[in-house]
Design a protein around this motif. Structure first.
Motif, short mmCIF file in Angstrom:
data_model
loop_
_atom_site.label_atom_id
_atom_site.label_comp_id
_atom_site.label_asym_id
_atom_site.label_seq_id
_atom_site.Cartn_x
_atom_site.Cartn_y
_atom_site.Cartn_z
N ARG A 125 40.45 39.98 49.81
CA ARG A 125 39.51 40.97 50.33
C ARG A 125 39.86 42.37 49.86
N ALA A 126 41.15 42.64 49.71
CA ALA A 126 41.59 43.97 49.28
C ALA A 126 41.18 44.28 47.85
N ILE A 127 41.17 43.26 46.97
CA ILE A 127 40.83 43.51 45.57
C ILE A 127 39.35 43.26 45.27
N ALA A 128 38.59 42.88 46.27
CA ALA A 128 37.18 42.52 46.05
C ALA A 128 36.38 43.64 45.42
N ALA A 129 36.73 44.89 45.73
CA ALA A 129 35.96 46.03 45.21
C ALA A 129 36.30 46.35 43.75
N LEU A 130 37.33 45.76 43.21
CA LEU A 130 37.74 46.06 41.83
C LEU A 130 36.90 45.25 40.85
N PRO A 131 36.21 45.92 39.94
CA PRO A 131 35.28 45.19 39.05
C PRO A 131 35.96 44.21 38.12
N ASP A 132 37.25 44.39 37.85
CA ASP A 132 37.93 43.49 36.92
C ASP A 132 38.63 42.33 37.61
N ALA A 133 38.50 42.22 38.91
CA ALA A 133 39.19 41.16 39.65
C ALA A 133 38.70 39.79 39.21
N GLU A 215 44.02 38.15 39.44
CA GLU A 215 44.41 39.20 38.48
C GLU A 215 43.40 40.33 38.59
N SER A 216 43.90 41.56 38.64
CA SER A 216 43.03 42.74 38.73
C SER A 216 43.84 43.97 38.35
N ALA A 217 43.19 45.12 38.38
CA ALA A 217 43.88 46.38 38.10
C ALA A 217 44.99 46.65 39.11
N ALA A 218 44.91 46.01 40.27
CA ALA A 218 45.94 46.20 41.30
C ALA A 218 47.17 45.36 41.04
N GLY A 219 47.11 44.43 40.09
CA GLY A 219 48.25 43.59 39.79
C GLY A 219 47.87 42.13 39.71
N THR A 220 48.86 41.28 39.78
CA THR A 220 48.63 39.83 39.76
C THR A 220 49.26 39.22 41.01
N ALA A 221 48.71 38.11 41.42
CA ALA A 221 49.25 37.41 42.58
C ALA A 221 48.96 35.93 42.44
N SER A 222 49.83 35.13 43.02
CA SER A 222 49.58 33.69 43.07
C SER A 222 50.05 33.16 44.42
N PHE A 223 49.24 32.28 44.96
CA PHE A 223 49.53 31.66 46.25
C PHE A 223 49.44 30.15 46.06
#
Length: 257
Positions: A125-133, A215-223
């Protein structure tokens, strides 16, 4: 004693009832005509939606599949009864999503979408606004969870993993409504246009495994969540019922708001 409602009485519903002390809740379950499951003393059955509404439950949990969401939940919301929706994939139908929102507005209540078998949705939800997500969701389950699907494709469980599906969350929800509700929970969190879904039958899978890669401008994450399958329904993680219980408890604590 609090009156609570259920739609359907399969493995998930039984686990939900068992999670509450018998003296704490009086359950009314909506069943299809002709169904006759064994019910505990504090659970009574009705076969008409109007009778469930007349019981005035504090809240209802839908646990009967995507078709049940469309058939019953709008009327419950219009009657002012908050509803927890287990079959999140039903909201792949945008018209139904709009209808549910409008029904909740009419009844002054809301529907709740639990995390189900997943985690990490707050990050999405936090990265949803980032167009490159961009997000890839992979459902990896043992072949027992995909028995009918493998048979439909003319496949049998071997020693190697088989990719059954790769596509959009909307396609996943329509193609595998009993297996891939988690995919649409991801889509609702971050936006369906940002998500790719894979479904894999894997004999080496450690339970029902959910993998989320973002993956987005905010970084990368994996769960990665390896959930124990429900003993009576291998398509569903045992965690699903626990998540529904938590969502229902939160709803009751907030007075259904």
């Amino acid at each position: 004693m609090t009156t609570l409602g259920l739609i359907g009485y399969g493995a998930i519903a039984r686990d939900i009832v068992a999670a509450f002390p018998a003296h704490a809740a009086d359950w009314v379950v909506l069943l299809r005509e002709g169904a006759s499951p064994v019910l505990p003393p504090n659970v009574r059955a009705v076969t008409r939606l109007d009778l469930l509404i007349q019981a005035r439950p504090e809240a209802v949990v839908e646990a009967a599949g995507q078709e049940a969401v469309a058939a019953y939940v709008p009327a419950l919301l219009e009657a002012g009864i908050p509803t927890v929706i287990a079959s999140v994939g039903a909201l792949a139908d945008t018209a139904l999503h709009t209808r549910l929102t409008a029904a909740g507005r009419i009844g002054g209540t809301r529907f709740v979408l639990p995390a189900g078998a997943l985690g990490g949705l707050d990050y999405l939800r936090a990265i949803a606004a980032l167009p490159d997500a961009r997000v890839r969701y992979t459902s990896r389950k043992p072949p027992a969870a995909w028995k009918a699907e493998l048979a439909a494709l003319g496949l049998s469980a071997g020693q190697e993993a088989v990719t059954l599906f790769e596509g959009t969350p909307q396609e996943a929800a329509r193609t595998y409504p009993k297996n891939l509700n988690g995919a649409f929970a991801v889509a609702l969190a971050v936006g369906a246009d940002k998500v790719t879904v894979r479904a894999i039958a894997d004999p080496k899978a450690a339970g029902n495994t959910h993998e989320i890669e973002a993956e987005s401008a905010a970084g990368t994450a994996s769960f990665r969540l390896a959930n124990t399958p429900s003993p009576s329904n291998p398509k569903t993680s045992a965690l699903t019922a626990l998540s529904l219980v938590a969502a229902l408890s939160d709803l009751l604590d907030m007075g259904g708001r």
